[in-house]
Enzyme design. Structure first.
Site, PDB file in Angstrom:
ATOM      1  CG  HIS A   5      55.123  -0.067  44.428  1.00 51.60           C
ATOM      2  ND1 HIS A   5      55.193  -0.884  45.192  1.00 51.60           N
ATOM      3  CD2 HIS A   5      53.993   0.374  46.037  1.00 51.60           C
ATOM      4  CE1 HIS A   5      54.336  -1.482  46.220  1.00 51.60           C
ATOM      5  NE2 HIS A   5      53.050  -0.208  46.846  1.00 51.60           N
ATOM      6  NE  ARG A  59      46.457  -1.484  49.662  1.00 54.05           N
ATOM      7  CZ  ARG A  59      46.235  -0.861  51.219  1.00 54.05           C
ATOM      8  NH1 ARG A  59      45.034  -0.874  51.679  1.00 54.05           N
ATOM      9  NH2 ARG A  59      46.367   0.430  51.589  1.00 54.05           N
ATOM     10  CB  THR A  60      53.180  -3.663  49.146  1.00 49.34           C
ATOM     11  OG1 THR A  60      53.198  -2.800  48.881  1.00 49.34           O
ATOM     12  CG2 THR A  60      54.237  -4.016  48.081  1.00 49.34           C
TER      13      THR A  60
HETATM   14  N1   CP Z   1      49.248   0.072  47.373  1.00 51.15           N
HETATM   15  C1   CP Z   1      50.233  -0.422  48.964  1.00 51.15           C
HETATM   16  O1   CP Z   1      51.852  -0.016  48.233  1.00 51.15           O
HETATM   17  O2   CP Z   1      49.949  -0.261  50.089  1.00 51.15           O
HETATM   18  P1   CP Z   1      50.199  -0.184  50.919  1.00 51.15           P
HETATM   19  O3   CP Z   1      51.679   1.047  51.260  1.00 51.15           O
HETATM   20  O4   CP Z   1      49.707  -0.617  51.952  1.00 51.15           O
HETATM   21  O5   CP Z   1      51.710  -0.931  51.260  1.00 51.15           O
END
Ligand code: CP
Length: 305
Positions: A129, A51-52
Site C-alpha cells: 500500500h 481515505r485512499t
Molecule cells: N488507510 C486506508 O487505506 O484507508 P481506506 O481503506 O479507507 O482507504
C-alpha cells in the site's frame, strides 16, 4: 512513464524530494491550485476505501484537475468478467493517470504492464500500500523531525496488514531504524520481511505484550486486525481485540512518542487517546493529501511553479 507500485520504486533521494514538495504544498497550497488544470485522474477501486480514494481524488482536485472512476467492482464491467488488463487499456483512453485498489496481490502490476498512463497502487490484497507508506513517512518526518535513528513499534496484524509490509520495506532503507514487532504469534510479520531485514543486518525485536516495550518507542504504529483477509471468522473474533491502546498504556510511553494508524480504526485505539497530543493519526490523514498531490505532480511530470 513512471508508476508507483511499491515504495522502493522511488529512491530515498526521490522520496526526500517528494516530501519537500509536499511540505511546500502544505505551506503554499494556492501556488499549486491550477498546476494540473486539464488533467484527469481515474480512480478504479475494486475494494472499499474511505481515505485512499477520497484523499487521491482530493489531491487531484486541489491541483486543479478532474476525477472520474468507480468505487465498487460491482458497478464496473468487472462484474461482467472484464480483466484488469482490459480495464486499464480502456481507462488509458479516458484519463491521464489512474489510481487502482484491488483485492488480489499483483493487480496493480498487471495494470501497469498494460497501461499507457501512470498507475498508482492504492493497495493490492495483503501485499503493498505504497501511498499509505508515503503518508506514514511524511507524518513521521513532520512529527518526529527526521526519518532516521528512531525506534518504531508496529503493533497488531503484522501478517495481513499491507501498510505494515510497505512501511517496513521503506524504512529499511533509512539509517538507524530499530524495528519492534508487536503481535500475537498467529499474526507475526511474514518470513520474507524478516529475511530481508536479516540480509541487511537490520535489528528487529519481537514482542507479544505491548506494555513490555512501549517505553522504548519513538513511534507506535497501530493497525487493525484485517477481518477481510481471514479464512476463519472464529479466529478473527478471538484475535480482534488482542491490543487496545488506552490512556493507561500511554502513561508508560515517552512524552514525545507519536501514535500513527493507517485507519480505519476498529477497537485497537480507545477514543480517549484521541485528545492526547501524541495521537497523530488524524494529522496523518491530512499529510496524505499533500503527499498524494506531490505524487500526482511527480508522476505526471508537472513542475512546481
Ligand atoms: N488507510 C486506508 O487505506 O484507508 P481506506 O481503506 O479507507 O482507504
Amino acid at each position: 512513464m513512471r508508476h508507483l507500485l511499491k515504495p522502493d520504486d522511488f529512491t530515498v533521494q526521490e522520496l526526500n524530494a517528494l516530501f519537500d514538495l509536499a511540505a511546500d504544498i502544505e505551506k503554499n497550497p494556492e501556488k499549486y491550485a491550477r498546476v494540473c488544470e486539464g488533467k484527469k485522474l481515474a480512480s478504479c477501486f475494486y475494494e472499499p476505501s474511505t481515505r485512499t480514494r477520497l484523499s487521491t481524488e482530493t489531491a487531484m482536485l486541489n491541483l486543479g484537475g478532474k476525477t472520474l472512476g468507480f468505487s465498487d467492482a460491482d458497478s464496473s464491467s468487472a462484474k461482467k468478467g472484464e480483466s484488469v488488463a482490459d480495464t486499464i487499456r480502456v481507462i488509458s483512453c479516458f484519463a491521464d493517470i489512474a489510481a487502482i485498489r484491488h483485492p488480489k496481490e499483483g493487480a496493480a502490476m498487471v495494470a501497469a504492464l498494460n497501461s499507457s498512463i501512470p498507475v498508482i497502487n492504492c493497495g493490492d490484497g495483503g501485499h503493498q500500500h505504497p501511498t499509505q507508506t508515503l503518508t506514514d513517512l511524511m507524518t513521521i518526518r513532520s512529527t518526529l523531525g527526521r526519518l532516521s535513528n528512531f525506534t518504531v513499534g508496529l503493533c497488531g496484524d503484522l501478517k495481513f496488514g499491507r501498510t505494515v509490509h510497505s512501511l517496513i520495506n521503506a524504512l529499511a532503507r533509512y539509517e538507524g531504524i530499530n524495528f519492534v514487532f508487536i503481535s500475537p504469534p498467529e499474526l507475526q510479520v511474514p518470513d520474507y520481511i524478516t529475511d530481508m531485514l536479516d540480509d541487511r543486518n537490520i535489528r528487529y525485536d519481537i514482542y507479544i505484550n505491548m506494555e513490555d516495550v512501549i517505553a522504548r518507542l519513538d513511534i507506535l504504529y497501530m493497525t487493525r486486525v484485517q477481518r477481510e483477509r481471514f479464512f476463519n471468522e472464529e479466529e478473527y473474533i478471538r484475535l480482534k481485540d488482542f491490543y487496545i491502546l488506552d490512556a493507561e498504556k500511554m502513561k508508560k510511553a515517552k512524552n514525545n512518542m507519536y501514535v500513527l494508524h493507517p485507519l480505519p480504526r476498529v477497537n485497537e485505539i480507545s477514543v480517549e487517546v484521541d485528545k492526547d497530543p501524541r495521537a497523530a493519526y488524524f494529522r496523518q490523514v491530512q499529510y496524505g493529501v499533500y503527499v498524494r498531490m506531490a505524487l500526482i505532480m511527480t508522476l505526471l511530470g508537472v513542475k512546481a511553479p
